[in-house]
Motif scaffolding. Structure first.
Motif, short mmCIF file in Angstrom:
data_model
loop_
_atom_site.label_atom_id
_atom_site.label_comp_id
_atom_site.label_asym_id
_atom_site.label_seq_id
_atom_site.Cartn_x
_atom_site.Cartn_y
_atom_site.Cartn_z
N SER A 59 4.17 4.52 -4.09
CA SER A 59 5.17 3.99 -4.87
C SER A 59 6.15 3.17 -4.08
O SER A 59 6.90 3.66 -3.19
CB SER A 59 6.09 5.22 -5.62
N HIS A 60 6.57 2.06 -4.69
CA HIS A 60 7.57 1.17 -4.09
C HIS A 60 8.66 0.96 -5.05
O HIS A 60 8.51 0.49 -5.98
CB HIS A 60 6.86 -0.12 -3.54
N SER A 67 12.96 1.97 -1.15
CA SER A 67 12.47 3.02 -1.06
C SER A 67 10.98 3.18 -1.23
O SER A 67 10.57 2.56 -2.28
CB SER A 67 13.34 4.07 -2.11
N ALA A 68 10.30 3.87 -0.62
CA ALA A 68 8.82 3.86 -0.89
C ALA A 68 8.26 5.08 -0.12
O ALA A 68 8.87 5.50 0.89
CB ALA A 68 8.15 2.39 0.11
N ALA A 112 8.03 8.06 -6.95
CA ALA A 112 9.02 7.27 -6.72
C ALA A 112 10.36 7.91 -6.73
O ALA A 112 11.27 7.61 -5.96
CB ALA A 112 8.74 6.18 -8.01
N LEU A 113 10.57 8.73 -7.93
CA LEU A 113 11.92 9.25 -8.05
C LEU A 113 12.28 10.37 -6.90
O LEU A 113 13.19 10.30 -6.42
CB LEU A 113 11.86 10.20 -9.29
N ARG A 114 11.01 11.04 -6.34
CA ARG A 114 11.27 11.95 -5.43
C ARG A 114 11.66 11.32 -3.91
O ARG A 114 12.78 11.55 -3.17
CB ARG A 114 9.93 12.75 -4.98
N GLU A 115 10.97 9.85 -3.79
CA GLU A 115 11.37 9.30 -2.66
C GLU A 115 12.71 8.74 -2.50
O GLU A 115 13.39 8.67 -1.69
CB GLU A 115 10.39 8.26 -2.39
N SER A 165 -0.53 0.25 -4.69
CA SER A 165 0.96 0.72 -4.69
C SER A 165 1.42 -0.03 -6.03
O SER A 165 1.21 -0.84 -6.54
CB SER A 165 1.76 -0.16 -3.69
N LYS A 166 2.22 0.98 -6.71
CA LYS A 166 2.86 0.64 -8.04
C LYS A 166 4.31 0.34 -7.51
O LYS A 166 4.88 0.90 -6.84
CB LYS A 166 3.14 1.75 -8.78
N VAL A 167 4.68 -0.82 -7.97
CA VAL A 167 5.85 -1.60 -7.87
C VAL A 167 6.70 -1.44 -9.07
O VAL A 167 6.41 -1.87 -9.98
CB VAL A 167 5.79 -2.82 -7.39
#
Length: 188
Positions: free
Chosen positions: A34-35, A68-69, A82-85, A124-126
């Motif tokens: 996740s990006h 953040s990725a 994504a939220l965790r990163e 990757s989902k951006v």
């Protein structure tokens, strides 16, 4: 226990097989990330937050990167990861509705870091996240990131395309950010 990643098809759908992250990168097995690109409007311009990867990173140490990725652990999904990163890397708490999906990217590359071959094969989902916060107010994860810095979006695009800053950013992905900003009128 090693970090496990789902092996996925070209659309990011898990195949039912999971491997350690080191195996995925040693063998070039397709996995998900996740990006999240953090953007803001400041002084009439759109800015993008870039992180400086720390020297100990297994790939592209000392390079500017996405805000953040991160890799998606086996069994997890794009948005939750994504939220965790964001929380882990930058101390940012966001809700799923705060993330604006910009698209899916597929890429492969091979390089050598710290004397070892590295084969990356990602789906990757951006996402973009509007957040107006000063760089020094982010709680950066020191084991991953040296610091974060705001760049004018157009200047960041030019610097990445011309290679005037050390980076591991794909120009096409910054293009996705520019397209999103253009569609939203440059505001939240």
């Amino acid at each position: 226990m090693p970090e496990m990643l789902d092996i996925v098809d070209e659309n990011g759908v898990p195949t039912g097989q999971s491997v350690p992250r080191t195996t995925a990168h040693a063998e070039g097995l397709r996995h998900r990330t996740s990006h999240v690109w953090i953007v803001r409007r400041k002084n009439g311009r759109v800015q993008v937050l870039l992180q400086m990867r720390c020297a100990a990173k297994d790939s592209y140490p000392g390079c500017y990167d996405i805000s953040s990725a991160g890799h998606i652990p086996a069994g997890a999904e794009f948005v939750g990861s994504a939220l965790r990163e964001l929380r882990e890397e930058l101390g940012v708490t966001a809700a799923p509705a705060d993330l604006h999906e910009c698209g899916l990217r597929r890429f492969r590359f091979e390089a050598e870091f710290h004397g070892k071959p590295f084969k990356d094969n990602q789906v990757s989902k951006v996402f973009c996240l509007w957040l107006d916060r000063e760089a020094e107010d982010f709680a950066v994860q020191k084991s991953e990131i040296d610091y974060v810095k705001w760049f004018d979006l157009d200047e960041a695009v030019a610097a990445v395309e011309q290679g005037t800053i050390p980076n591991c950013i794909f120009p096409e992905e910054l293009g996705m950010v520019k397209k999103f900003v253009g569609q939203t009128g440059g505001g939240c």
